[in-house]
Design an enzyme around this catalytic site. Structure first.
Site, PDB file in Angstrom:
ATOM      1  N   ASP A  66       0.808  -1.213   0.000  1.00 41.35           N
ATOM      2  CA  ASP A  66       0.000   0.000   0.000  1.00 41.35           C
ATOM      3  C   ASP A  66       0.847   1.270   0.000  1.00 41.35           C
ATOM      4  O   ASP A  66       2.064   1.232   0.214  1.00 41.35           O
ATOM      5  CB  ASP A  66      -0.956   0.004   1.211  1.00 41.35           C
ATOM      6  CG  ASP A  66      -0.321  -0.588   2.473  1.00 41.35           C
ATOM      7  OD1 ASP A  66       0.914  -0.536   2.589  1.00 41.35           O
ATOM      8  OD2 ASP A  66      -1.057  -1.086   3.322  1.00 41.35           O
ATOM      9  N   ASN A 135      -7.313  -3.375  14.437  1.00 41.42           N
ATOM     10  CA  ASN A 135      -8.702  -3.689  14.076  1.00 41.42           C
ATOM     11  C   ASN A 135      -8.792  -4.894  13.130  1.00 41.42           C
ATOM     12  O   ASN A 135      -9.845  -5.159  12.570  1.00 41.42           O
ATOM     13  CB  ASN A 135      -9.367  -2.468  13.437  1.00 41.42           C
ATOM     14  CG  ASN A 135      -8.715  -2.069  12.110  1.00 41.42           C
ATOM     15  OD1 ASN A 135      -7.738  -2.696  11.670  1.00 41.42           O
ATOM     16  ND2 ASN A 135      -9.243  -1.046  11.461  1.00 41.42           N
ATOM     17  N   GLU A 142      -9.645  -2.405   5.439  1.00 43.03           N
ATOM     18  CA  GLU A 142     -10.238  -2.173   6.746  1.00 43.03           C
ATOM     19  C   GLU A 142     -11.450  -3.095   6.928  1.00 43.03           C
ATOM     20  O   GLU A 142     -11.950  -3.676   5.953  1.00 43.03           O
ATOM     21  CB  GLU A 142     -10.681  -0.703   6.853  1.00 43.03           C
ATOM     22  CG  GLU A 142      -9.553   0.306   6.651  1.00 43.03           C
ATOM     23  CD  GLU A 142      -8.569   0.386   7.830  1.00 43.03           C
ATOM     24  OE1 GLU A 142      -8.519  -0.558   8.652  1.00 43.03           O
ATOM     25  OE2 GLU A 142      -7.843   1.392   7.916  1.00 43.03           O
TER      26      GLU A 142
HETATM   27  C1  F6R Z   1       1.585  -1.611   6.111  1.00 39.36           C
HETATM   28  C2  F6R Z   1       0.258  -2.205   6.175  1.00 39.36           C
HETATM   29  C3  F6R Z   1      -0.515  -2.300   7.453  1.00 39.36           C
HETATM   30  C4  F6R Z   1       0.357  -2.622   8.673  1.00 39.36           C
HETATM   31  C5  F6R Z   1      -0.514  -2.674   9.938  1.00 39.36           C
HETATM   32  C6  F6R Z   1       0.324  -2.922  11.175  1.00 39.36           C
HETATM   33  O1  F6R Z   1       2.106  -1.652   4.810  1.00 39.36           O
HETATM   34  O2  F6R Z   1      -0.250  -2.601   5.169  1.00 39.36           O
HETATM   35  O3  F6R Z   1      -1.511  -3.275   7.319  1.00 39.36           O
HETATM   36  O4  F6R Z   1       0.992  -3.848   8.470  1.00 39.36           O
HETATM   37  O5  F6R Z   1      -1.201  -1.481  10.087  1.00 39.36           O
HETATM   38  O6  F6R Z   1       1.179  -1.840  11.376  1.00 39.36           O
HETATM   39  P1  F6R Z   1       2.347  -1.887  12.463  1.00 39.36           P
HETATM   40  O7  F6R Z   1       3.289  -2.947  12.015  1.00 39.36           O
HETATM   41  O8  F6R Z   1       2.986  -0.520  12.395  1.00 39.36           O
HETATM   42  O9  F6R Z   1       1.706  -2.201  13.764  1.00 39.36           O
END
Ligand code: F6R
Length: 240
Positions: A66, A135, A142
């Protein structure tokens, strides 16, 4: 889905780096799907160490999950910047073989289709790394994201904006949209590794592993993947 519980962040990182190393050794032309955020930072550090000891990344192709809409590649919070800083500039990967959605493309819809096409042209993703949102999101899919989704523009959940505000000076600076691979895109990867560390991920991990497979917990879809492994530390696994 296989669940591997390890002691802490460092052992999670070592376990995942070993899997990536194994993939590249087995297939030097591997196509890797990559994540950003806090979870994979230790993995990238270790892969840089592997490179110093001789691991060759020159034939590897990467696709990131992303990118924020509205952040230029040279914005310090963009995921292109993150990848350059933490990984790409420190190994011998070819820049033209590293793909990240362009969050400032004039035509965002066309950019999403182009990205999806590039993944296909590369032969699909061999090994996809994932983190998990508190979440239950994967990529920026999401809760509520349909399982049939492909790369597209998404609105970030309030909880994600709050979680990610730690990287920005104020919450108002956090973009509210991103381009994200879809759930279907992710599920097409031949192998998937989801990593999670810390107690703030414990509920999401429990729901992903034991909960019903539901769009309300996007990571629960991994129960349906033939080769998905969760590498979680004890704190993230505390509710299992
Ligand atoms: C990042 C992504 C998100 C993160 C998730 C966890 O490229 O796609 O899904 O993997 O938000 O983020 P952290 O590792 O910072 O807790």
């Amino acid at each position: 889905m296989k669940v591997v519980v390890v002691a802490n962040f460092d052992s999670m990182s070592a376990e995942v780096a070993k899997i990536v190393y194994g993939q590249i050794s087995k297939k030097p032309h591997s196509v890797l799907g990559l994540a950003t955020g806090s979870s994979p930072l230790g993995v990238y550090k270790l892969l840089v160490e592997y490179h110093k000891m001789g691991t060759d990344f020159s034939k590897v192709t990467t696709f990131n999950l992303d990118e924020y809409v509205g952040l230029r590649p040279d914005h310090p919070q963009s995921y292109r910047w993150y990848m350059e800083e933490n990984f790409f500039s420190k190994v011998n990967i070819k820049k033209e073989q590293t793909f990240i959605p362009n969050g400032v493309a004039e035509d965002l819809e066309a950019e999403c289709l182009r990205y999806e096409d590039l993944i296909k042209q590369a032969g699909g993703i061999d090994l996809q790394l994932l983190g998990i949102g508190s979440n239950g999101h994967i990529g920026f899919n999401e809760p509520g994201s349909e399982f049939g989704t492909i790369t597209r523009v998404v609105d970030l959940a309030e909880s994600t904006i709050k979680d990610n505000s730690r990287f920005f000076e104020s919450i108002d600076e956090v973009p509210t949209q991103a381009i994200s691979m879809g759930i279907k895109t992710i599920m097409q990867a031949k192998e998937i590794i989801l990593m999670a560390s810390g107690g703030s991920k414990a509920d999401a991990i429990y729901a992903a592993v034991y909960g019903p497979v539901t769009t309300e917990v996007p990571a629960s879809v991994l129960q349906l993947h033939p080769a998905a492994t969760l590498v979680v530390d004890q704190a993230a696994a505390s509710k299992l």
